[in-house]
Design an enzyme around this catalytic site. Sequence first.
Site, short mmCIF file in Angstrom:
data_model
loop_
_atom_site.label_atom_id
_atom_site.label_comp_id
_atom_site.label_asym_id
_atom_site.label_seq_id
_atom_site.Cartn_x
_atom_site.Cartn_y
_atom_site.Cartn_z
N GLU A 11 10.33 1.61 -11.46
CA GLU A 11 10.56 3.04 -11.21
C GLU A 11 12.04 3.22 -10.91
OE1 GLU A 11 8.05 5.14 -8.26
OE2 GLU A 11 9.76 6.44 -7.95
N HIS A 13 15.55 5.12 -11.92
CA HIS A 13 15.90 6.40 -12.54
C HIS A 13 17.33 6.46 -13.04
CE1 HIS A 13 12.08 7.84 -11.08
NE2 HIS A 13 12.41 7.56 -9.85
N HIS A 159 4.90 10.47 -11.32
CA HIS A 159 5.96 10.45 -10.30
C HIS A 159 5.87 11.71 -9.43
CE1 HIS A 159 10.07 10.60 -8.63
NE2 HIS A 159 10.05 9.29 -8.80
N ASP A 281 12.85 2.21 -6.94
CA ASP A 281 13.13 3.66 -6.88
C ASP A 281 14.65 3.88 -6.81
OD1 ASP A 281 12.64 6.34 -7.10
OD2 ASP A 281 11.50 6.52 -5.23
#
Length: 318
Positions: A11, A13, A159, A281
């Site tokens: 995850e 980004h 998400h 994250d």
Amino acid sequence: MARTRQIIALEEHYLDAEVKAHFSSLDAALPAPVLSRLEDVGQGRLADMDAAGIDVEVLSHAPPSLQRIDAESAVPLARRANDRLYETVRAHPLRFAAFAALPTADPKAAAEELERSVSRLGFKGAMIHGPSQGVFLDDKRFWPIFERAEALDVPVYLHPANPHPAVVEAYYRDYLKDYPSLLRAAWGFTVETATEAIRLVLSGLFEAYPRLQIILGHMGEGLPFYLWRITMGLARDGKGMNFRDVFCAHFHITTSGFFSHPALLSCLMEMGIDRILFSVDYPFVDNLAATKWLETLPLCAEDREKLLCGNAKRLLKL
Ligand code: ZN
């Protein structure tokens, strides 16, 4: 530290400049260092990965991605953004993989874009950031997306997104001035996303698509901890719903932004190690905080390997 096994993070980004242009408040909302790391899909990001010992990032767009953009804009934008993400992966094919951004405002076009991203661009699935223009994803209009994900045998990563405005007003408004994170990582994201996941189960989606797999970040948004009670509660309604069975057959979870031994052990005891995958994250969370935590995991070598990379390789066919 000498390592033989890989670390794959799911995850992680980035920010596409053209998508970002649709969110003028984004710059103001994000601290400058986070913003610059989001926009860096080159040497700075790779250096951050190397410093923490992360071998592969599966890249996905930052929230809110395309889920608040109307169909007319989002359909061609998704194509362009995913094509650019493809070039990013192509520049570092051993370090990056990708989840597609989907124009959910037009579910049929989103299903087509998912197919194009997986079949032609080699993407590993898709990430959807909460409700699409305020409509929860269990609505049947979105089922063509899930149908296509099942057919392509790729997961959909669900998400978090900001809670519905009416919920913000009723539940959170009083404390947002002093604690704006209450709406996001502290609590609002969790409730919003867990609710959406529960709605997917109740909708019958997984009976229609029995091989469909959903990924939840943040240790399953609290759902593994609550499995027993949710299952007990829903069984009272006499509809033959066994929430635990559906959840454990159709959901994987990741450790994104949640580096806690008690939370991990609770998830492990409820779901088993095969459904838990490592994530950071990034860049909302530091890579090093995540991999430092990995060094202290109370797991045997075999389970550790599954969490760090084995489960990701299997689920995403890496
Ligand atoms: Zn995230």
